[in-house]
Design an enzyme around this catalytic site. Sequence first.
Site, PDB file in Angstrom:
ATOM      1  N   CYS A  79      48.592  95.623  61.464  1.00  0.00           N
ATOM      2  CA  CYS A  79      48.124  96.901  60.937  1.00  0.00           C
ATOM      3  C   CYS A  79      49.103  97.449  59.877  1.00  0.00           C
ATOM      4  O   CYS A  79      49.182  96.881  58.795  1.00  0.00           O
ATOM      5  CB  CYS A  79      47.883  97.871  62.094  1.00  0.00           C
ATOM      6  SG  CYS A  79      46.701  99.138  61.693  1.00  0.00           S
ATOM      7  N   HIS A 168      45.121  95.097  66.414  1.00  0.00           N
ATOM      8  CA  HIS A 168      46.276  95.292  67.300  1.00  0.00           C
ATOM      9  C   HIS A 168      46.213  94.343  68.507  1.00  0.00           C
ATOM     10  O   HIS A 168      45.738  94.746  69.572  1.00  0.00           O
ATOM     11  CB  HIS A 168      46.287  96.740  67.810  1.00  0.00           C
ATOM     12  CG  HIS A 168      46.677  97.730  66.775  1.00  0.00           C
ATOM     13  ND1 HIS A 168      47.968  98.179  66.612  1.00  0.00           N
ATOM     14  CD2 HIS A 168      45.947  98.337  65.818  1.00  0.00           C
ATOM     15  CE1 HIS A 168      48.018  99.034  65.610  1.00  0.00           C
ATOM     16  NE2 HIS A 168      46.804  99.155  65.103  1.00  0.00           N
ATOM     17  N   GLU A 170      48.443  93.557  70.456  1.00  0.00           N
ATOM     18  CA  GLU A 170      49.304  94.059  71.544  1.00  0.00           C
ATOM     19  C   GLU A 170      48.524  94.963  72.503  1.00  0.00           C
ATOM     20  O   GLU A 170      49.010  95.275  73.580  1.00  0.00           O
ATOM     21  CB  GLU A 170      50.538  94.777  70.970  1.00  0.00           C
ATOM     22  CG  GLU A 170      50.307  96.170  70.387  1.00  0.00           C
ATOM     23  CD  GLU A 170      49.708  96.183  68.984  1.00  0.00           C
ATOM     24  OE1 GLU A 170      49.252  95.130  68.499  1.00  0.00           O
ATOM     25  OE2 GLU A 170      49.679  97.274  68.378  1.00  0.00           O
TER      26      GLU A 170
HETATM   27  N1  GLN Z   1      46.890 103.708  58.298  1.00  0.00           N
HETATM   28  C1  GLN Z   1      48.173 103.213  58.646  1.00  0.00           C
HETATM   29  C2  GLN Z   1      49.020 102.922  57.415  1.00  0.00           C
HETATM   30  O1  GLN Z   1      48.564 103.018  56.321  1.00  0.00           O
HETATM   31  C3  GLN Z   1      48.084 101.975  59.492  1.00  0.00           C
HETATM   32  C4  GLN Z   1      47.438 102.309  60.811  1.00  0.00           C
HETATM   33  C5  GLN Z   1      47.998 101.564  61.989  1.00  0.00           C
HETATM   34  O2  GLN Z   1      49.025 100.870  61.923  1.00  0.00           O
HETATM   35  N2  GLN Z   1      47.383 101.750  63.116  1.00  0.00           N
HETATM   36  O3  GLN Z   1      50.164 102.608  57.586  1.00  0.00           O
END
Ligand code: GLN
Length: 184
Positions: A79, A168, A170
């Site tokens: 992410c 994710h 995890e």
């Molecule tokens: N929107 C977040 C970003 O731009 C990422 C979201 C997340 O890691 N759950 O860093």
Amino acid sequence: MKIGVLALQGAFIEHEKKLCQCGAEAFEIRQKRDIDCSFDGLILPGGESTVMGKLLNELGLMEPVRQRIKAGMPVMGTCAGLILLAQHIAGEDTVHIGTMGITAKRNAYGRQLGSFRADAGFKGLGTLSMTFIRAPYIESVSTAEVLAEIDGRIVAAREGNQLALAFHPELEQSAAVHEYFLRM
Ligand code: GLN
């Protein structure tokens, strides 16, 4: 096996638990001297990429992390971690670590679909359950290989020692993705 988990901000505890579940040791990277320790791989967790990027710079960690990845250290970015690895961020001039040949699109799923769960095929692992939280996706790859897509959007890619995931792993019951990373 000892895996460094960037523990500046975001969802690092969940990664540590998953690593334990896989029989690996987790090691928190919080300051510059931690990055000089010996470990076998690195996880960049979800969180807020802008904040993590700023902290990496302020703590003097950005360049050492970049150099270790360039030297071949296996890294998994989930992410926000995917955004940190990307060579380009769509619509922004910002680049953080920038070692991976992908273009990331931040907050790509808009407000309504900001968080959701989906099942999708992951190359070599079969169908996985994937949880997305205000997730980015990979708009395009240059040098990286696509490992998973949902509705034509790339959600996982690999380039040699670097693995980038929009979701994710995890947060899942299964440890399949962490085991995949440990094999890297
Ligand atoms: N929107 C977040 C970003 O731009 C990422 C979201 C997340 O890691 N759950 O860093």
